[in-house]
Design an enzyme around this catalytic site. Structure first.
Site, PDB file in Angstrom:
ATOM      1  N   HIS A 387       0.819  -1.217   0.000  1.00 24.98           N
ATOM      2  CA  HIS A 387       0.000   0.000   0.000  1.00 24.98           C
ATOM      3  C   HIS A 387       0.856   1.272   0.000  1.00 24.98           C
ATOM      4  O   HIS A 387       0.348   2.371  -0.214  1.00 24.98           O
ATOM      5  CB  HIS A 387      -0.916  -0.006   1.231  1.00 24.98           C
ATOM      6  CG  HIS A 387      -2.247   0.639   0.979  1.00 24.98           C
ATOM      7  ND1 HIS A 387      -2.467   1.544  -0.043  1.00 24.98           N
ATOM      8  CD2 HIS A 387      -3.435   0.528   1.626  1.00 24.98           C
ATOM      9  CE1 HIS A 387      -3.711   1.948  -0.013  1.00 24.98           C
ATOM     10  NE2 HIS A 387      -4.332   1.347   0.989  1.00 24.98           N
ATOM     11  N   ASP A 391      -2.164   2.338  -4.581  1.00 32.08           N
ATOM     12  CA  ASP A 391      -3.397   2.763  -3.925  1.00 32.08           C
ATOM     13  C   ASP A 391      -4.465   1.692  -4.070  1.00 32.08           C
ATOM     14  O   ASP A 391      -4.429   0.864  -4.992  1.00 32.08           O
ATOM     15  CB  ASP A 391      -3.905   4.076  -4.531  1.00 32.08           C
ATOM     16  CG  ASP A 391      -2.961   5.242  -4.246  1.00 32.08           C
ATOM     17  OD1 ASP A 391      -2.272   5.188  -3.207  1.00 32.08           O
ATOM     18  OD2 ASP A 391      -2.912   6.180  -5.074  1.00 32.08           O
TER      19      ASP A 391
END
Length: 416
Positions: A387, A391
């Site tokens: 992450h 995204d």
């Protein structure tokens, strides 16, 4: 003439290995270039060949020892008929009466090592010592270790049964020693292989370093299964390889990675490295653990090229002949847990990569199509990603792109 056997060059930046197994024992006849030992590096197992034809001499290092490139690990007597070399006499500092009261020596002499009966199973040095010290016949013991090999506990249990007071004839005819009263609880400690240690470190490092997250979806495999059934015979006849599901998912992944470059990128310090090519690491189960050979330039390969590469790597993984270069690099990974029956999982990324696609088993499930409940061959797919660089929107949409390409393979042809 005695020839030294040295650790060969192991690969770029690899300077150390662990002795995994001795394939030849002292006194065994060996041919030139015949493997006599197996060494384990961080990624692959490498066989050490005999430099000459002759008779296996001394094992200078034991199984489990770490050795560096160029180190001498054994000797081979050039020529000879395969008879065991004459061992040098061992000094006897203590009288015979004192020896009888002492504990067995930690290491058996070379002559003792060679006194084991013909046809005895392959044993590690520790097991061979236990056999000699206990005075049991290894050919009469059923091994409980990996691939039926003898363990030290097997030998000790056989020695205990032998000294339990039963007549020798009865012991020989008994299929197995009677279980101890109240049941027997065994434990076996086995040192982790270098490959398993490396896998553990890398996976734990991925969890500690990356901000891991997994998104899921399910795929209707009807179209791919129909295409595979329709063309598999013609495909195999033309290309000499089976048409599998991995080539479809590889091509679908290329489509997603080209659309969302961050899923194919990596973090290097405070920079993000984007690749204009797709090298897919394919997770393959090998005898010593999971390995990930890399199929290069998947974006430029045909379905046949992908299937041939995967088939070749699968064979090498089983044979333990994968090289370091074949597992170096990779920008994305596909792991197929479905071949083992896995329904759903959260795969861990393969550092320094940023994403991994997990495939699972196909099973018939009820789904709604055009307002009706129908049965379809469905598969859960999972995308684990870092992450820090990817995204949620990109990850979810990339996985959805893969799903759509599999459900409508025409998209793979028109790049849609």
């Amino acid at each position: 003439m005695t020839i030294e056997v040295k650790v060969p060059v192991l690969g770029e930046s690899v300077t150390e290995a662990t002795v995994g197994e001795w394939l030849k024992q002292p006194g065994d006849a060996v041919a030139q270039d015949e493997p006599i030992a197996s060494l384990e590096t961080d990624k692959v197992a490498i066989e050490v060949p005999s430099p000459v034809a002759g008779v296996m001499g001394e094992h200078i290092v034991a199984v489990g020892d770490s050795v560096e490139v160029g180190a001498v690990i054994a000797t081979v007597s050039e020529g000879g008929s395969g008879a065991a070399p004459s061992p040098s006499p061992s000094p006897s500092p203590a009288p015979a009466e004192k020896k009888a009261d002492e504990a067995p020596a930690e290491k058996a002499s070379e002559s003792e090592m060679e006194s084991l009966p013909d046809g005895s199973p392959t044993m590690s040095p520790a097991v061979r010592r236990a056999v000699l010290e206990a005075g049991v016949d290894p050919t009469t013991i059923k091994g409980t270790g990996k691939d039926g090999r003898l363990t030290k506990e097997d030998v000790l249990a056989a020695a205990k049964a032998k000294s339990g007071g039963a007549a020798p004839a009865d012991t020989a005819n008994a299929p197995s020693p009677a279980p101890a009263q109240g049941g027997e609880r065994k434990e076996e400690r086995v040192k982790m292989t270098r490959l398993r240690q490396t896998i553990a470190k890398r996976l734990k490092s991925a969890q500690d370093t990356a901000a891991l997250l997994t998104t899921f979806n399910d795929v209707d495999m009807t179209a791919v299964i129909e295409a595979r059934e329709k063309y598999k015979d013609v495909f195999a006849k033309k290309h000499g390889v089976k048409l599998g599901f991995m080539s479809f998912f590889s091509k679908a992944s290329v489509l997603a990675l080209k659309t969302f470059p961050s899923v194919n990128a990596q973090i290097d310090g405070d920079e993000i490295v984007y690749f204009d090519y797709v090298d897919i690491s394919v997770a393959v189960s090998a005898p010593n653990g999971l390995v990930v050979p890399v199929v290069r330039n998947v974006d430029q390969l045909s379905f046949a090229g992908i299937e041939k590469a995967i088939a070749e790597y699968g064979g090498k993984a089983k044979d333990g002949t994968l090289t370091m270069d074949e597992m170096k690099g990779g920008t994305f990974t596909i792991s197929n847990g479905g071949v083992f029956g896995g329904l759903m999982s959260t795969p861990i990324i393969n550092p320094p990569q940023s994403a991994v696609l997990g495939l699972h088993r196909i099973e018939d499930r009820p789904v709604v199509r055009n307002g009706e409940i129908v049965i379809r061959p469905m598969m859960y797919i999972a995308l684990s990603y870092d992450h820090r660089i990817i995204d949620g929107r990109e990850a979810v949409t990339a996985l959805k792109t893969i799903k759509e390409a599999i459900e409508d393979p025409t998209r793979l042809l028109i790049d849609l």
